[in-house]
Design an enzyme around this catalytic site. Structure first.
Site: not given
Length: 313
Positions: A188, A238, A308
């Site tokens: 990420r 997410s 995130e």
């Protein structure tokens, strides 16, 4: 794709100069536009100004004008991994949308996608040309630029498996690119998290495959998303990064937080790794709920969760 100018915005005349430039270059723009119209979470106050460039030259000109006038700018694509403040964005939002949505083959196994193109569009082009390697991304609700920016991944694949080059506009308004190791792709994360450049396009190297097998895999992954993820509600995907050695959704469910709510925000009853907008959620609702989740997981499991989603204001 996203870049955030570090200087504070100067309100008034200087922002008007960005509007004057947009008019001069025939760039579409909107003033005091709700960001809830431009994010998958359907949350967020008004942006003072949104501009819709259609070329790298447009972006370069906008960046230079913002720099010269101390105007803060923020770059947005599909708005699929962001949570916008209820107070909105007191800045110039550079939105890469339909004017940056081309996807095409460079050669037999290389796909080029403009940053504003939907990731699913690149996946479909790969399928049409019998190219394998991008199936994991089918159904991820983001733009190609956003996927490169955060090294998006799912079901055992990630962008770093196929991405080898990105074109960009740097913070001075100059064209450039990063390739291979320079992209610094990890979980990420990419080099673009820190360099303030705006991703404008990306190059992906795939392999020849069997179209039937590719389609079957894409259909399977899409069905798994539909079965397991709360796609029927607005969200930013997410919500938490995967903590090392654990799965965020499993930890949240084990702590009895599935279905927990704050205002209109809810930990999805379908998949605890998603915080959704159940109806009328505000940014503060989401942040309060995420804080509750983080504190509970740390207290009961000794694991620190990290969001995130990027919070933008």
């Amino acid at each position: 794709m996203r870049a955030e100018h570090p200087n504070p915005i100067i309100i008034g005349g200087n922002l008007k100069r960005i509007i004057e430039l947009a008019k001069k270059l025939k760039i579409e723009y909107l003033e005091n536009e709700p960001m809830s119209n431009h994010t998958t979470f359907k949350i967020g106050g008004n942006a003072r100004l949104i501009v819709f460039p259609e070329s790298e030259d447009d972006i370069a000109s906008l960046v230079k004008e913002c720099n010269e006038n101390a105007v803060r700018y923020i770059v947005v694509g599909n708005g699929s991994n962001m949570l916008v403040s209820d107070d909105g964005i007191d800045a110039c939002v550079i939105l890469l949308g339909k004017g940056f949505s081309d996807v095409y083959l460079v050669d037999e196994t290389t796909i080029f996608a403009q940053a504003g193109a939907q990731l699913i569009k690149a996946c479909r082009l790969a399928l049409e040309n019998g190219l394998t390697g991008l199936e994991f991304a089918y159904g991820i609700p983001g733009s190609c630029g956003g996927a490169a920016f955060m090294n998006a991944g799912a079901y055992g694949g990630e962008m770093k498996d196929v991405l080898f080059k990105c074109s960009h506009i740097d913070k001075q308004g100059n064209k450039g690119f990063l390739e291979n190791e320079e992209l610094n792709l990890s979980y990420r994360h990419s080099a673009y998290y820190n360099n303030e450049c705006i991703i404008t396009g990306l190059f992906m190297k795939l392999e020849k495959g069997n179209p039937k097998d590719i389609k079957e895999k894409m259909d399977d992954l899409l069905q798994r998303r539909k079965d397991k993820q709360p796609l029927e509600y607005p969200s930013a995907g997410s919500t938490f990064k995967r903590p090392e050695g654990y799965f965020a959704g499993a930890l949240i469910e084990e702590c009895g937080l599935k279905g927990a709510t704050v205002g209109g925000a809810q930990v999805s009853e379908k998949h605890a790794g998603f915080v959704i907008n159940k109806g009328g959620a505000t940014c503060n609702d989401v942040l309060e709920l995420c804080k509750k989740v983080e504190e509970t997981i740390e207290k009961e499991k000794g694991v620190k969760l990290e969001m995130e989603i990027r919070v933008t204001k």
